[in-house]
Scaffold this motif. Structure first.
Motif, PDB file in Angstrom:
ATOM      1  N   PHE A 149      35.487  75.805 137.040  1.00 50.83           N
ATOM      2  CA  PHE A 149      34.935  74.535 137.518  1.00 50.83           C
ATOM      3  C   PHE A 149      36.022  73.470 137.462  1.00 50.83           C
ATOM      4  O   PHE A 149      37.079  73.682 136.860  1.00 50.83           O
ATOM      5  CB  PHE A 149      33.692  74.123 136.703  1.00 50.83           C
ATOM      6  CG  PHE A 149      33.969  73.905 135.241  1.00 50.83           C
ATOM      7  CD1 PHE A 149      33.969  74.967 134.351  1.00 50.83           C
ATOM      8  CD2 PHE A 149      34.239  72.627 134.740  1.00 50.83           C
ATOM      9  CE1 PHE A 149      34.230  74.780 132.993  1.00 50.83           C
ATOM     10  CE2 PHE A 149      34.492  72.428 133.390  1.00 50.83           C
ATOM     11  CZ  PHE A 149      34.484  73.504 132.515  1.00 50.83           C
ATOM     12  N   VAL A 150      35.749  72.358 138.106  1.00 54.01           N
ATOM     13  CA  VAL A 150      36.743  71.280 138.156  1.00 54.01           C
ATOM     14  C   VAL A 150      36.364  70.204 137.138  1.00 54.01           C
ATOM     15  O   VAL A 150      35.209  69.771 137.079  1.00 54.01           O
ATOM     16  CB  VAL A 150      36.821  70.688 139.582  1.00 54.01           C
ATOM     17  CG1 VAL A 150      37.748  69.464 139.613  1.00 54.01           C
ATOM     18  CG2 VAL A 150      37.319  71.735 140.566  1.00 54.01           C
ATOM     19  N   GLU A 195      41.435  68.755 137.752  1.00 54.68           N
ATOM     20  CA  GLU A 195      42.084  70.076 137.641  1.00 54.68           C
ATOM     21  C   GLU A 195      41.032  71.167 137.439  1.00 54.68           C
ATOM     22  O   GLU A 195      39.949  70.904 136.902  1.00 54.68           O
ATOM     23  CB  GLU A 195      43.028  70.095 136.429  1.00 54.68           C
ATOM     24  CG  GLU A 195      44.184  69.127 136.518  1.00 54.68           C
ATOM     25  CD  GLU A 195      44.960  69.102 135.202  1.00 54.68           C
ATOM     26  OE1 GLU A 195      45.188  70.170 134.624  1.00 54.68           O
ATOM     27  OE2 GLU A 195      45.295  68.004 134.742  1.00 54.68           O
ATOM     28  N   VAL A 196      41.399  72.405 137.809  1.00 51.98           N
ATOM     29  CA  VAL A 196      40.510  73.543 137.593  1.00 51.98           C
ATOM     30  C   VAL A 196      40.520  73.891 136.102  1.00 51.98           C
ATOM     31  O   VAL A 196      41.580  73.900 135.466  1.00 51.98           O
ATOM     32  CB  VAL A 196      40.965  74.763 138.432  1.00 51.98           C
ATOM     33  CG1 VAL A 196      40.091  75.989 138.129  1.00 51.98           C
ATOM     34  CG2 VAL A 196      40.920  74.440 139.919  1.00 51.98           C
ATOM     35  N   CYS A 197      39.325  74.140 135.541  1.00 54.96           N
ATOM     36  CA  CYS A 197      39.210  74.545 134.134  1.00 54.96           C
ATOM     37  C   CYS A 197      39.095  76.055 134.031  1.00 54.96           C
ATOM     38  O   CYS A 197      38.280  76.677 134.721  1.00 54.96           O
ATOM     39  CB  CYS A 197      37.965  73.925 133.506  1.00 54.96           C
ATOM     40  SG  CYS A 197      38.086  72.164 133.290  1.00 54.96           S
ATOM     41  N   TRP A 198      39.900  76.644 133.140  1.00 55.94           N
ATOM     42  CA  TRP A 198      39.898  78.095 132.873  1.00 55.94           C
ATOM     43  C   TRP A 198      39.518  78.322 131.422  1.00 55.94           C
ATOM     44  O   TRP A 198      39.823  77.493 130.560  1.00 55.94           O
ATOM     45  CB  TRP A 198      41.299  78.672 133.113  1.00 55.94           C
ATOM     46  CG  TRP A 198      41.751  78.670 134.540  1.00 55.94           C
ATOM     47  CD1 TRP A 198      42.232  77.601 135.234  1.00 55.94           C
ATOM     48  CD2 TRP A 198      41.762  79.780 135.429  1.00 55.94           C
ATOM     49  NE1 TRP A 198      42.553  77.981 136.510  1.00 55.94           N
ATOM     50  CE2 TRP A 198      42.277  79.314 136.665  1.00 55.94           C
ATOM     51  CE3 TRP A 198      41.404  81.126 135.325  1.00 55.94           C
ATOM     52  CZ2 TRP A 198      42.432  80.146 137.765  1.00 55.94           C
ATOM     53  CZ3 TRP A 198      41.562  81.952 136.428  1.00 55.94           C
ATOM     54  CH2 TRP A 198      42.057  81.465 137.626  1.00 55.94           C
ATOM     55  N   ARG A 199      38.907  79.465 131.138  1.00 50.08           N
ATOM     56  CA  ARG A 199      38.586  79.815 129.752  1.00 50.08           C
ATOM     57  C   ARG A 199      39.870  79.900 128.936  1.00 50.08           C
ATOM     58  O   ARG A 199      40.872  80.473 129.385  1.00 50.08           O
ATOM     59  CB  ARG A 199      37.882  81.182 129.680  1.00 50.08           C
ATOM     60  CG  ARG A 199      36.394  81.138 129.947  1.00 50.08           C
ATOM     61  CD  ARG A 199      35.625  80.402 128.868  1.00 50.08           C
ATOM     62  NE  ARG A 199      35.587  81.110 127.604  1.00 50.08           N
ATOM     63  CZ  ARG A 199      34.645  81.991 127.270  1.00 50.08           C
ATOM     64  NH1 ARG A 199      33.679  82.283 128.111  1.00 50.08           N
ATOM     65  NH2 ARG A 199      34.652  82.571 126.094  1.00 50.08           N
ATOM     66  N   TYR A 216      43.266  79.604 143.139  1.00 50.96           N
ATOM     67  CA  TYR A 216      42.104  78.732 142.926  1.00 50.96           C
ATOM     68  C   TYR A 216      42.583  77.294 142.770  1.00 50.96           C
ATOM     69  O   TYR A 216      43.512  77.034 142.006  1.00 50.96           O
ATOM     70  CB  TYR A 216      41.339  79.167 141.668  1.00 50.96           C
ATOM     71  CG  TYR A 216      40.750  80.551 141.812  1.00 50.96           C
ATOM     72  CD1 TYR A 216      39.493  80.740 142.370  1.00 50.96           C
ATOM     73  CD2 TYR A 216      41.480  81.679 141.422  1.00 50.96           C
ATOM     74  CE1 TYR A 216      38.965  82.014 142.523  1.00 50.96           C
ATOM     75  CE2 TYR A 216      40.961  82.952 141.572  1.00 50.96           C
ATOM     76  CZ  TYR A 216      39.707  83.116 142.125  1.00 50.96           C
ATOM     77  OH  TYR A 216      39.193  84.374 142.286  1.00 50.96           O
ATOM     78  N   PHE A 217      41.967  76.408 143.500  1.00 46.14           N
ATOM     79  CA  PHE A 217      42.424  75.017 143.461  1.00 46.14           C
ATOM     80  C   PHE A 217      41.217  74.073 143.516  1.00 46.14           C
ATOM     81  O   PHE A 217      40.109  74.481 143.918  1.00 46.14           O
ATOM     82  CB  PHE A 217      43.400  74.739 144.613  1.00 46.14           C
ATOM     83  CG  PHE A 217      42.769  74.889 145.970  1.00 46.14           C
ATOM     84  CD1 PHE A 217      42.322  73.770 146.669  1.00 46.14           C
ATOM     85  CD2 PHE A 217      42.611  76.147 146.559  1.00 46.14           C
ATOM     86  CE1 PHE A 217      41.724  73.911 147.917  1.00 46.14           C
ATOM     87  CE2 PHE A 217      42.023  76.291 147.810  1.00 46.14           C
ATOM     88  CZ  PHE A 217      41.570  75.169 148.488  1.00 46.14           C
ATOM     89  N   LYS A 223      46.800  82.629 149.943  1.00 51.35           N
ATOM     90  CA  LYS A 223      48.197  82.319 150.316  1.00 51.35           C
ATOM     91  C   LYS A 223      48.903  81.531 149.199  1.00 51.35           C
ATOM     92  O   LYS A 223      50.105  81.632 149.007  1.00 51.35           O
ATOM     93  CB  LYS A 223      48.213  81.486 151.611  1.00 51.35           C
ATOM     94  CG  LYS A 223      47.947  82.324 152.846  1.00 51.35           C
ATOM     95  CD  LYS A 223      48.078  81.470 154.088  1.00 51.35           C
ATOM     96  CE  LYS A 223      46.935  81.770 155.049  1.00 51.35           C
ATOM     97  NZ  LYS A 223      46.259  80.550 155.526  1.00 51.35           N
ATOM     98  N   ARG A 224      48.113  80.734 148.479  1.00 51.26           N
ATOM     99  CA  ARG A 224      48.708  79.926 147.401  1.00 51.26           C
ATOM    100  C   ARG A 224      49.270  80.800 146.278  1.00 51.26           C
ATOM    101  O   ARG A 224      50.142  80.366 145.531  1.00 51.26           O
ATOM    102  CB  ARG A 224      47.655  78.990 146.799  1.00 51.26           C
ATOM    103  CG  ARG A 224      47.259  77.871 147.726  1.00 51.26           C
ATOM    104  CD  ARG A 224      46.117  77.080 147.115  1.00 51.26           C
ATOM    105  NE  ARG A 224      45.744  75.957 147.970  1.00 51.26           N
ATOM    106  CZ  ARG A 224      45.791  74.683 147.593  1.00 51.26           C
ATOM    107  NH1 ARG A 224      46.172  74.363 146.384  1.00 51.26           N
ATOM    108  NH2 ARG A 224      45.442  73.726 148.418  1.00 51.26           N
TER     109      ARG A 224
END
Ligand SMILES: [Zn+2]
Length: 206
Positions: A77-78, A84-88, A116-117, A129-130
């Motif tokens: 989630f952002v 910014e994207v939140c990661w575990r 993921y952005f 592509k990113r």
């Protein structure tokens, strides 16, 4: 004369009445006491699993590594404050990890798949592509990567390193998880005890 004979009888019946009330009060008190200390029946397995999935978890934002606490089932989630994207959060427990804290606490980091952005509407976008901009890494832990040489690292060593990296669990969620384990064990016992009382469901007539 009658009075002298009846006096002990009256005293006796009065004593019986008081004694009877005492017994009633004691029984009531006992019942109330029981209801206060009775252990509630365990919840269903689905309810216990659902709580476990949603226990608070630590997330880190992809770039600035700001810590965000959210339910463990939230996925990517952002964070609206940083965009910014939140990661575990992941923890590296490698003994020689250069990222360990002064007291030996494990280094916390996240995966950061650039595919993921954050989109302008604060939803998470995906663009494979990113990922081409992604630097090659030996290990998941960025700090361990600083001391690992991809040229000399064998596949076995790579596997060993990956085993040091685990999802970080907040101390309060770890404690809650342990009490959920106990509740689940009580549920299994409860189900076994009630299994014999359940009538088997009859199938359709043949
Ligand atoms: Zn490390």
């Amino acid at each position: 004369m009658n009075t002298t004979l009846h006096q002990p009888a009256r005293l006796f019946s009065a004593a019986c009445l008081v004694g009877g009330w005492l017994v009633v009060m004691l029984l009531l008190g006992g019942l109330l006491g029981c209801s206060q200390t009775a252990v509630p029946p365990p919840r269903t397995r689905d309810q216990i699993f659902a709580e476990r999935l949603n226990l608070p978890a630590l997330y880190l934002t992809a770039k600035t590594h700001k810590q965000v606490v959210a339910p463990g089932s939230k996925g990517l989630f952002v964070d609206e404050a940083t965009g910014e994207v939140c990661w575990r959060a992941l923890a590296c427990r490698a003994p020689n990890c250069p990222g360990r804290g002064a007291s030996g606490e494990p280094y916390l980091f996240t995966e950061n798949d650039l595919s993921y952005f954050a989109k302008p509407d604060n939803s998470v976008g995906f663009d494979p592509k990113r990922a081409k901009q992604q630097p090659k890494q030996v290990d998941l832990c960025p700090k361990c990567n600083e001391i690992l040489d991809p040229a000399t690292e064998t596949p076995t060593q790579g596997v060993q390193h990956s085993q040091w990296v685990q999802a970080y669990v907040l101390p309060e969620s770890l404690a809650r998880s342990q009490s959920l384990d106990a509740e689940l064990r009580r549920r299994v016992t409860f189900d076994r005890q009630h299994q014999m009382q359940t009538t088997p469901v009859k199938g359709p007539p043949e």
